[in-house]
Design an enzyme around this catalytic site. Structure first.
Site, PDB file in Angstrom:
ATOM      1  N   LYS A  75      55.395   4.819  38.344  1.00 62.59           N
ATOM      2  CA  LYS A  75      54.921   5.078  36.979  1.00 62.59           C
ATOM      3  C   LYS A  75      56.071   4.950  35.983  1.00 62.59           C
ATOM      4  CE  LYS A  75      51.133   7.635  38.898  1.00 62.59           C
ATOM      5  NZ  LYS A  75      50.598   8.889  39.446  1.00 62.59           N
ATOM      6  N   GLN A 122      51.731  15.181  38.926  1.00 62.39           N
ATOM      7  CA  GLN A 122      51.442  14.397  40.129  1.00 62.39           C
ATOM      8  C   GLN A 122      50.668  15.252  41.136  1.00 62.39           C
ATOM      9  OE1 GLN A 122      52.141  11.029  40.543  1.00 62.39           O
ATOM     10  NE2 GLN A 122      50.855  11.267  42.359  1.00 62.39           N
ATOM     11  N   ASP A 174      46.025  11.526  32.375  1.00 63.91           N
ATOM     12  CA  ASP A 174      45.413  11.322  33.689  1.00 63.91           C
ATOM     13  C   ASP A 174      43.892  11.479  33.601  1.00 63.91           C
ATOM     14  OD1 ASP A 174      46.305  10.519  36.111  1.00 63.91           O
ATOM     15  OD2 ASP A 174      47.025  12.482  36.769  1.00 63.91           O
TER      16      ASP A 174
END
Ligand code: NAP
Length: 271
Positions: A29, A73, A96
């Site tokens: 990322k 994450q 996200d």
């Protein structure tokens, strides 16, 4: 950094623990941010940290103007509370797309998520590029997780597809799959979907990624999808591959969401 009065988009990643796969995903990322011209920041917490320490990092990032998007994450190690953590991320920075409000809006008719979840958005983008209008298509989604299966199914419904969601207790999967114009598999079982499960001309999206032993590989393993590529590629009109396919789309959509979040935070309409 500010240019022409506008802040450059910034993505902050938060990693708890040292899981090698999670570390790899975070590195990918950050590499994508460099390529896209997005600033990136990283925060690591040891697996021994407590929930309040993680909450404090998120509170800090919520207040930081340089940070347009926050990515925690997943999965979080035990005993961290994923739902509490995701709810703490400011809605406007939920790149996200996992904030309960974003997911809830996906489930409501006439509403849309402010920032849609990245993997499902990548899947929808691929399907629209390949098929165009999805209205009236029969879509079967294998898997009902909060991160892939369920939001993908909700997004397909918003495109007016007719959606069947299957899971570990579903019966007659081959017959259900054979009715699909669109088949999305997010199960995590290697080569699970066989050629005779797929209708001639269907479009197949393989989300699953499993590690299988492979003596010929220097790593001793290789990554394979849920779909038996050799068999299904003979009947599908189009399908994604593992590796490649959905994985890079997920990262591309994260970049897209980070830019959209930065634009919205500065009073602009996202492109
Ligand atoms: P997950 O949380 O483990 O969910 C798996 C889903 O599959 C569950 O809903 C489960 O049903 C269902 N399932 C299990 N066995 C099944 C069977 N035999 N038949 C039908 N359904 C079955 O996994 P996830 O997070 O959704 O991820 C799924 C896969 O996608 C994994 O391989 C993951 O690594 C991969 N993934 C890839 C990306 C990417 O960017 N490429 C992103 C995210 C995930 P129940 O609900 O009944 O347990």
């Amino acid at each position: 950094m500010v240019k022409d009065g506008l802040r450059r988009p910034g993505l902050a990643t938060v990693l708890v623990g040292e899981d090698p796969a999670s570390q790899l995903y975070v590195r990918m990322k950050h590499a994508a941010c460099v390529e896209a011209g997005i600033e990136s920041f990283h925060y690591s917490l040891p697996v021994t940290a407590c929930q309040s320490a993680l909450d404090a990092v998120i509170d800090h990032l919520n207040q930081d103007d340089q940070v347009s998007g926050i990515l925690v994450q997943l999965p979080l190690p035990d005993p961290f509370d994923a739902e509490q953590t995701l709810r703490r991320v400011a809605l406007a920075k939920d790149v996200d797309g996992f904030h309960p409000v974003n997911i809830g809006r996906l489930a409501q008719k006439g509403r849309t998520a402010l920032l849609p979840p990245c993997t499902p958005l990548g899947i929808l983008t691929l399907l629209k590029l390949e098929i165009g209008n999805l209205a009236g298509k029969n879509a079967v989604v294998l898997g009902r997780s909060n991160v892939v299966g369920m939001p993908t199914a909700l997004m397909l419904v918003k495109e007016d597809a007719t959606v069947t969601i299957c899971h570990s207790r579903s019966e007659n999967l081959p017959a259900i799959c054979r009715g699909a114009d669109i088949l999305v598999s997010a199960v995590g079982k290697p080569a699970y979907v066989k050629g005779d499960w797929v209708r001639e001309g269907a479009v197949v999206i393989d989300v699953g990624i499993s590690r299988v032993p492979d003596e010929r590989s220097v790593r001793g393993y290789r990554m394979v999808g849920d779909v038996d590529f050799a068999e299904v590629s003979k009947v599908a009109s189009a399908m994604t591959k593992v590796t490649g396919g959905v994985g890079p789309m997920t990262i591309a959509m994260l970049m897209r969401n980070t830019l959209a979040a930065a634009q919205m935070q500065q009073g602009m309409q996202p492109a």
